[in-house]
Enzyme design. Structure first.
Site, PDB file in Angstrom:
ATOM      1  N   GLU A 220      -1.206 -43.048 100.998  1.00  0.00           N
ATOM      2  CA  GLU A 220      -1.739 -43.252 102.345  1.00  0.00           C
ATOM      3  C   GLU A 220      -2.324 -44.652 102.521  1.00  0.00           C
ATOM      4  O   GLU A 220      -3.074 -44.908 103.460  1.00  0.00           O
ATOM      5  CB  GLU A 220      -2.787 -42.183 102.663  1.00  0.00           C
ATOM      6  CG  GLU A 220      -2.178 -40.779 102.643  1.00  0.00           C
ATOM      7  CD  GLU A 220      -3.099 -39.706 103.165  1.00  0.00           C
ATOM      8  OE1 GLU A 220      -4.254 -40.010 103.498  1.00  0.00           O
ATOM      9  OE2 GLU A 220      -2.663 -38.558 103.234  1.00  0.00           O
ATOM     10  N   LYS A 355      -3.518 -30.340 111.544  1.00  0.00           N
ATOM     11  CA  LYS A 355      -2.248 -30.969 111.173  1.00  0.00           C
ATOM     12  C   LYS A 355      -1.114 -30.181 111.824  1.00  0.00           C
ATOM     13  O   LYS A 355      -0.982 -28.971 111.574  1.00  0.00           O
ATOM     14  CB  LYS A 355      -2.064 -30.922 109.657  1.00  0.00           C
ATOM     15  CG  LYS A 355      -2.995 -31.831 108.855  1.00  0.00           C
ATOM     16  CD  LYS A 355      -2.887 -31.476 107.381  1.00  0.00           C
ATOM     17  CE  LYS A 355      -3.533 -32.510 106.470  1.00  0.00           C
ATOM     18  NZ  LYS A 355      -3.665 -31.989 105.081  1.00  0.00           N
TER      19      LYS A 355
HETATM   20  P1  PGA Z   1      -1.327 -34.067 102.349  1.00  0.00           P
HETATM   21  O1  PGA Z   1      -2.798 -34.645 102.242  1.00  0.00           O
HETATM   22  O2  PGA Z   1      -0.696 -34.569 103.595  1.00  0.00           O
HETATM   23  O3  PGA Z   1      -0.651 -34.579 101.088  1.00  0.00           O
HETATM   24  O4  PGA Z   1      -1.447 -32.569 102.333  1.00  0.00           O
HETATM   25  C1  PGA Z   1      -3.611 -34.874 103.338  1.00  0.00           C
HETATM   26  C2  PGA Z   1      -4.936 -34.160 103.212  1.00  0.00           C
HETATM   27  O5  PGA Z   1      -5.177 -33.413 102.239  1.00  0.00           O
HETATM   28  O6  PGA Z   1      -5.777 -34.282 104.086  1.00  0.00           O
HETATM   29 ZN    ZN Z   2      -7.228 -32.713 102.984  1.00  0.00          ZN
END
Ligand code: PGA
Ligand code: ZN
Length: 438
Positions: A220, A355
């Site tokens: 990220e 998400k």
């Molecule tokens: P991930 O991580 O997209 O790899 O699940 C993001 C998070 O845990 O916030």
């Molecule tokens: Zn997370």
């Protein structure tokens, strides 16, 4: 036929920021415009998330192909949705959920369904000459307007930005997944970003001075330095803020994404810290650790401090810290309204990470935001570790008045694409910035 109907649906495999295949969908409206979206993909995936359909054919792209999901978009789903009105996002999403028929979208794939859901919103916006965040806000407004107390005006979000990465995102030694900053003193989105960039640059220098030449960045965009302990990451961040001429706790505060699910020892129910010689901590001891850090560092937010099904541990965590810091459920809630409601009932957490692909449609995502708000929880609209040039998330954060956004760091263009989109949106929404949260 009205101008706003779905006339054609296409899909293809494209590649995300880790070079893994993901689903891109295009929806042609009868007016001729084309809406397009690319689905993101996580690495530290929660057990209760909707299913991301992969081919599991080891002869192609390491088994990660999404050609089955692409075929599901172009055949079964396309057939079902062709001719439907693009204005009816909720009805479209419901139809796809019913067609799939499973509780976790495992038959057709959440990646297939979400691709259509996002592309439909984009096509609806373009067909009516609106910005995507305006279209999302319309849908949000319709869902939320019956609830007094739920914020309805579009808002630029406060960013929560990754500085140092560990866990499953950066192959080094840290157990905790993300050490993040929040520019709490900023009064505009642009100022928030500038502060963040100052700290990020300063941290790069701090890490180099400490002997970590060739500092790598994680999935990220956060730094992935060699550190001796989880706490050393916080110390480095603190020095970086001071060296950038900013005041810790006043201009800049810290946030953690512990992502504790991923180092839970399932046999013992304890948390295994590999950076500390594999020592096992009881849930209460993990909470003690976090309380100690909150006492000594300007931490205002902790995500997934305990694991996805450790409801009793979460309650202890919330009892001890819920009045002092934001406690965000990611793997715990997986953007599901029912889990968020359970969290509120049982006094666990006080905020929800949101998400899109954890739940698999735009409507359910907005409903999860609404459920969180009804429960008095804050929301953080979040990207995945596998992202693309698609900037849907920025529009989502504004359109649903999410309050906060978590996109990763201020390096790597799949991250900056979202920040740059927010800068453009900010020009049309002067003054609408989430101040005073912390
Ligand atoms: P991930 O991580 O997209 O790899 O699940 C993001 C998070 O845990 O916030
Ligand atoms: Zn997370």
């Amino acid at each position: 036929m009205s101008e706003n109907r779905i006339s054609k649906v296409r899909a293809r495999e494209v590649y995300d920021s880790r070079g893994r295949p993901t689903v891109e969908v295009e929806i042609r409206a009868s007016a001729g415009v084309v809406g397009r979206a690319i689905v993101p993909s996580g690495a530290s995936t929660g057990r209760h998330e909707a299913l991301e359909l992969r081919d599991l054919d080891s002869t192609r792209v390491g088994g990660l192909g999404v050609s089955k999901a692409v075929a599901n978009v172009e055949r079964e789903l396309a057939e079902a949705i062709r001719g439907r009105a693009l204005e009816d996002q909720v009805g479209l999403d419901r139809l796809m959920i019913e067609l799939d028929g499973t509780s976790n979208k495992s038959r057709l794939g959440a990646n297939a369904i979400l691709g259509i859901s996002m592309a439909a919103a984009d096509a609806a916006a373009k067909s009516t000459g609106k910005e995507l965040h305006q279209r999302i806000h319309e849908i949000w407004h319709d869902l939320a307007s019956d609830d007094p107390g739920v914020p309805l005006d579009p808002l630029l979000p406060m960013p929560m930005v990754n500085l140092i990465s560990g866990g499953l995102h950066a192959g080094r030694k840290l157990d905790f997944q993300d050490f993040l900053m929040i520019p709490i003193g900023a009064t505009s989105f642009r100022a928030a970003l500038e502060m963040t960039l100052d700290v990020y640059r300063s941290l790069g220098a701090v890490l180099r001075d400490a002997g970590d030449e060739g500092v790598l960045v994680g999935d990220e965009g956060g730094f992935g330095p060699r550190l001796v302990s989880n706490e050393q990451a916080l110390e480095r961040c603190l020095v970086a803020v001071e060296r950038a001429g900013l005041r810790p706790g006043v201009d800049v505060a810290f946030a953690l994404d512990v992502a504790a699910t991923h180092f839970l020892d399932t046999d013992t129910g304890c948390y295994r810290l590999n950076s500390e010689g594999g020592s096992l901590l009881e849930p209460e001891e993990m909470v003690d650790r976090l309380v100690d850090w909150v006492d000594r560092y300007p931490i205002v937010s902790i995500e997934d401090g305990l694991a996805e099904d450790d409801w009793s541990g979460w309650r202890i965590l919330t009892d001890r810290l819920g009045g002092r810091v934001q406690l965000v459920g990611d793997d715990l809630f997986v953007t599901r309204s029912d889990r968020i409601a359970r969290g509120a009932r049982e006094g666990t957490a006080n905020a929800a990470l949101i998400k899109l692909n954890q739940v698999g449609t735009l409507t359910e995502t907005l409903q999860a935001v609404l459920e969180a708000r009804r429960c008095g929880f804050r929301t953080v609209i979040s990207a995945r570790s596998g992202e693309t040039e698609d900037t849907f998330l920025a529009d989502l954060a504004v359109g649903c008045c999410g309050g906060q956004i978590k996109v990763g760091s201020v390096a790597r263009s799949e991250r900056l694409a979202k920040y740059n989109r927010l800068l453009r949106i900010a020009e049309h929404l002067p003054g609408a910035f989430a101040v005073g949260l912390f």
